[in-house]
Design a protein around this motif. Structure first.
Motif, PDB file in Angstrom:
ATOM      1  N   LYS A 155       0.829  -1.207   0.000  1.00  0.00           N
ATOM      2  CA  LYS A 155       0.000   0.000   0.000  1.00  0.00           C
ATOM      3  C   LYS A 155       0.863   1.257   0.000  1.00  0.00           C
ATOM      4  CE  LYS A 155      -3.728   2.244   2.609  1.00  0.00           C
ATOM      5  NZ  LYS A 155      -4.606   2.137   3.813  1.00  0.00           N
ATOM      6  N   PHE A 156       1.938   1.243   0.794  1.00  0.00           N
ATOM      7  CA  PHE A 156       2.842   2.387   0.872  1.00  0.00           C
ATOM      8  C   PHE A 156       3.530   2.630  -0.467  1.00  0.00           C
ATOM      9  CE2 PHE A 156       7.042   4.205   1.490  1.00  0.00           C
ATOM     10  CZ  PHE A 156       6.805   5.281   2.328  1.00  0.00           C
ATOM     11  N   VAL A 157       4.060   1.575  -1.072  1.00  0.00           N
ATOM     12  CA  VAL A 157       4.783   1.702  -2.340  1.00  0.00           C
ATOM     13  C   VAL A 157       3.843   2.138  -3.454  1.00  0.00           C
ATOM     14  CG1 VAL A 157       6.086   0.456  -4.097  1.00  0.00           C
ATOM     15  CG2 VAL A 157       6.546   0.027  -1.670  1.00  0.00           C
ATOM     16  N   ASP A 158       2.696   1.483  -3.550  1.00  0.00           N
ATOM     17  CA  ASP A 158       1.729   1.799  -4.610  1.00  0.00           C
ATOM     18  C   ASP A 158       1.276   3.254  -4.549  1.00  0.00           C
ATOM     19  OD1 ASP A 158      -0.450   0.904  -6.662  1.00  0.00           O
ATOM     20  OD2 ASP A 158      -1.601   1.800  -5.017  1.00  0.00           O
ATOM     21  N   ALA A 159       1.134   3.789  -3.342  1.00  0.00           N
ATOM     22  CA  ALA A 159       0.636   5.162  -3.175  1.00  0.00           C
ATOM     23  C   ALA A 159       1.582   6.206  -3.749  1.00  0.00           C
ATOM     24  CB  ALA A 159       0.387   5.447  -1.697  1.00  0.00           C
ATOM     25  N   LYS A 160       2.855   5.863  -3.918  1.00  0.00           N
ATOM     26  CA  LYS A 160       3.829   6.840  -4.413  1.00  0.00           C
ATOM     27  C   LYS A 160       3.857   6.921  -5.933  1.00  0.00           C
ATOM     28  CE  LYS A 160       6.743   9.807  -2.621  1.00  0.00           C
ATOM     29  NZ  LYS A 160       6.271  10.848  -1.685  1.00  0.00           N
ATOM     30  N   PHE A 161       3.300   5.936  -6.619  1.00  0.00           N
ATOM     31  CA  PHE A 161       3.234   5.968  -8.073  1.00  0.00           C
ATOM     32  C   PHE A 161       2.167   6.957  -8.524  1.00  0.00           C
ATOM     33  CE2 PHE A 161       5.364   1.884  -7.735  1.00  0.00           C
ATOM     34  CZ  PHE A 161       6.095   1.787  -8.909  1.00  0.00           C
ATOM     35  N   ASP A 162       2.488   7.773  -9.528  1.00  0.00           N
ATOM     36  CA  ASP A 162       1.482   8.604 -10.174  1.00  0.00           C
ATOM     37  C   ASP A 162       0.691   7.702 -11.104  1.00  0.00           C
ATOM     38  OD1 ASP A 162       0.102  10.882 -10.621  1.00  0.00           O
ATOM     39  OD2 ASP A 162       1.693  11.951 -11.672  1.00  0.00           O
ATOM     40  N   LYS A 163      -0.600   7.968 -11.250  1.00  0.00           N
ATOM     41  CA  LYS A 163      -1.450   7.084 -12.038  1.00  0.00           C
ATOM     42  C   LYS A 163      -2.287   7.882 -13.028  1.00  0.00           C
ATOM     43  CE  LYS A 163      -1.821   3.948  -8.065  1.00  0.00           C
ATOM     44  NZ  LYS A 163      -1.111   4.796  -7.090  1.00  0.00           N
ATOM     45  N   ASP A 164      -2.652   7.229 -14.146  1.00  0.00           N
ATOM     46  CA  ASP A 164      -3.521   7.880 -15.122  1.00  0.00           C
ATOM     47  C   ASP A 164      -4.972   7.712 -14.679  1.00  0.00           C
ATOM     48  OD1 ASP A 164      -4.385   5.312 -15.814  1.00  0.00           O
ATOM     49  OD2 ASP A 164      -3.139   5.204 -17.616  1.00  0.00           O
ATOM     50  N   GLN A 165      -5.899   8.163 -15.520  1.00  0.00           N
ATOM     51  CA  GLN A 165      -7.315   8.145 -15.144  1.00  0.00           C
ATOM     52  C   GLN A 165      -7.873   6.737 -14.967  1.00  0.00           C
ATOM     53  OE1 GLN A 165      -9.309  10.199 -18.323  1.00  0.00           O
ATOM     54  NE2 GLN A 165      -8.846   8.629 -19.865  1.00  0.00           N
ATOM     55  N   ASN A 166      -7.139   5.756 -15.500  1.00  0.00           N
ATOM     56  CA  ASN A 166      -7.567   4.365 -15.356  1.00  0.00           C
ATOM     57  C   ASN A 166      -6.855   3.647 -14.212  1.00  0.00           C
ATOM     58  OD1 ASN A 166      -9.353   4.434 -17.644  1.00  0.00           O
ATOM     59  ND2 ASN A 166      -7.534   4.308 -18.967  1.00  0.00           N
ATOM     60  N   GLY A 167      -6.031   4.389 -13.480  1.00  0.00           N
ATOM     61  CA  GLY A 167      -5.322   3.800 -12.357  1.00  0.00           C
ATOM     62  C   GLY A 167      -4.037   3.096 -12.728  1.00  0.00           C
ATOM     63  N   ASN A 168      -3.574   3.272 -13.975  1.00  0.00           N
ATOM     64  CA  ASN A 168      -2.347   2.621 -14.425  1.00  0.00           C
ATOM     65  C   ASN A 168      -1.129   3.484 -14.108  1.00  0.00           C
ATOM     66  OD1 ASN A 168      -3.768   0.425 -15.702  1.00  0.00           O
ATOM     67  ND2 ASN A 168      -4.281   1.833 -17.365  1.00  0.00           N
ATOM     68  N   TYR A 169      -0.011   2.847 -13.801  1.00  0.00           N
ATOM     69  CA  TYR A 169       1.237   3.568 -13.600  1.00  0.00           C
ATOM     70  C   TYR A 169       1.660   4.205 -14.917  1.00  0.00           C
ATOM     71  CZ  TYR A 169       1.689   0.807  -9.273  1.00  0.00           C
ATOM     72  OH  TYR A 169       1.491   0.228  -8.046  1.00  0.00           O
ATOM     73  N   ILE A 170       2.276   5.389 -14.836  1.00  0.00           N
ATOM     74  CA  ILE A 170       2.636   6.147 -16.038  1.00  0.00           C
ATOM     75  C   ILE A 170       4.117   5.950 -16.355  1.00  0.00           C
ATOM     76  CG2 ILE A 170       2.702   8.435 -17.091  1.00  0.00           C
ATOM     77  CD1 ILE A 170       0.488   9.259 -15.089  1.00  0.00           C
ATOM     78  N   LEU A 171       4.388   5.247 -17.434  1.00  0.00           N
ATOM     79  CA  LEU A 171       5.764   4.952 -17.836  1.00  0.00           C
ATOM     80  C   LEU A 171       6.477   6.214 -18.300  1.00  0.00           C
ATOM     81  CD1 LEU A 171       7.895   2.676 -18.488  1.00  0.00           C
ATOM     82  CD2 LEU A 171       6.939   2.672 -20.817  1.00  0.00           C
ATOM     83  N   VAL A 172       7.717   6.391 -17.865  1.00  0.00           N
ATOM     84  CA  VAL A 172       8.540   7.498 -18.336  1.00  0.00           C
ATOM     85  C   VAL A 172       9.273   7.028 -19.591  1.00  0.00           C
ATOM     86  CG1 VAL A 172      10.494   9.021 -17.840  1.00  0.00           C
ATOM     87  CG2 VAL A 172       8.880   8.416 -16.021  1.00  0.00           C
ATOM     88  N   PRO A 173       8.963   7.584 -20.757  1.00  0.00           N
ATOM     89  CA  PRO A 173       9.636   7.153 -21.987  1.00  0.00           C
ATOM     90  C   PRO A 173      11.062   7.681 -22.033  1.00  0.00           C
ATOM     91  CG  PRO A 173       8.147   8.973 -22.454  1.00  0.00           C
ATOM     92  CD  PRO A 173       7.960   8.621 -20.998  1.00  0.00           C
ATOM     93  N   THR A 174      12.020   6.805 -21.820  1.00  0.00           N
ATOM     94  CA  THR A 174      13.415   7.236 -21.783  1.00  0.00           C
ATOM     95  C   THR A 174      14.334   6.095 -22.148  1.00  0.00           C
ATOM     96  OG1 THR A 174      15.172   8.089 -20.359  1.00  0.00           O
ATOM     97  CG2 THR A 174      13.519   6.701 -19.329  1.00  0.00           C
ATOM     98  N   ASN A 175      15.491   6.453 -22.662  1.00  0.00           N
ATOM     99  CA  ASN A 175      16.533   5.466 -22.943  1.00  0.00           C
ATOM    100  C   ASN A 175      17.562   5.414 -21.825  1.00  0.00           C
ATOM    101  OD1 ASN A 175      15.501   4.723 -25.505  1.00  0.00           O
ATOM    102  ND2 ASN A 175      16.427   6.550 -26.426  1.00  0.00           N
ATOM    103  N   ALA A 176      17.347   6.226 -20.787  1.00  0.00           N
ATOM    104  CA  ALA A 176      18.340   6.340 -19.719  1.00  0.00           C
ATOM    105  C   ALA A 176      18.126   5.291 -18.639  1.00  0.00           C
ATOM    106  CB  ALA A 176      18.283   7.736 -19.121  1.00  0.00           C
ATOM    107  N   VAL A 177      17.841   4.069 -19.040  1.00  0.00           N
ATOM    108  CA  VAL A 177      17.716   2.986 -18.070  1.00  0.00           C
ATOM    109  C   VAL A 177      19.103   2.498 -17.684  1.00  0.00           C
ATOM    110  CG1 VAL A 177      15.437   2.267 -18.823  1.00  0.00           C
ATOM    111  CG2 VAL A 177      17.444   1.332 -19.962  1.00  0.00           C
TER     112      VAL A 177
END
Length: 227
Positions: A155-177
């Motif tokens: 619950k603590f970890v999930d609460a820190k993720f930003d979510k879209d209107q459908n409740g999905n986590y929002i991926l950061v499009p980047t090559n800097a993995v």
């Protein structure tokens, strides 16, 4: 205004800044030694989690899937470069987006990145990394927790993720993995010198009723309680 008065103001300002830095360094060294004790809920400790540091950021590592939580449904394997589906653990950490993307090691740290991160000037991100196995070492410690404690952690970890209107986590499009097993997601909150990636991981342990520092800005402040 005379040069002398200006000089006095400049010296006073420098004195205040230096004082704040010294105070922060002292508190950052001393407060981590004050331990917040673990809370035993008298349940069977059957779920393994890990604290893992790369020398900069501390992650909370959990099973990818069990009866209580399926992280792969929220953090798809397909969002990693490898796209492998045989991972057994997922590490999650919160931090400054610029710091995460531009500073995989201390050697990569830029002054501009540090200033933005320290003073609430940039966005935050969640860094997720999949692993097939976990091996205990000085940088990786195993902790067994109960189902209730794990649910509180999730619950603590999930609460820190930003979510879209459908409740999905929002991926950061980047090559800097960092590797072929990780991905970044948008997060809530602002990073600062008072609330760092390691402060968040320390608070995650508190949420699960585990040993933690009273407060710590560094990974060292967490791991001293798990030697």
């Amino acid at each position: 205004m005379s040069f002398k008065i200006i000089l006095i103001y400049v010296l006073k300002s420098l004195g205040i800044i230096i004082g704040i830095i010294v105070l922060y360094a002292v508190l950052g060294f001393l407060l981590p030694f004050i331990e917040v004790s673990a809370k035993d809920d008298n349940e069977k400790k059957e779920i393994p989690i890990y604290i893992y540091t790369n020398g900069v950021h501390t992650d909370i590592v959990m099973p990818v899937k069990n009866e209580l939580q399926d992280w792969s449904a929220k953090i798809p394997f397909s969002n990693t470069t490898s796209k492998n589906t045989d991972y057994n653990y997922v590490g999650i950490g919160w931090g400054d987006k610029g710091f995460y993307l531009d500073t995989p090691t201390w050697a990569d740290l830029k002054f501009s990145t540090a200033v933005k991160a320290a003073f609430w000037l940039s966005e935050s991100a969640m860094h997720t990394s999949f692993y097939k196995t976990m091996t205990e070492a000085s940088d990786c410690k195993k902790i067994m927790i109960s189902k209730t404690q794990y649910q509180n952690l999730v619950k603590f970890v999930d609460a820190k993720f930003d979510k879209d209107q459908n409740g999905n986590y929002i991926l950061v499009p980047t090559n800097a993995v960092y590797s072929d097993n990780d991905a970044f997601y948008d997060a809530k909150g602002r990073y600062s010198f008072l609330d760092t990636c390691n402060t968040w991981a320390n608070n995650a342990l508190k949420s699960a009723g585990q040993k933690a520092a009273l407060w710590t800005p560094t990974d060292y402040g967490i791991f001293i309680h798990y030697k």
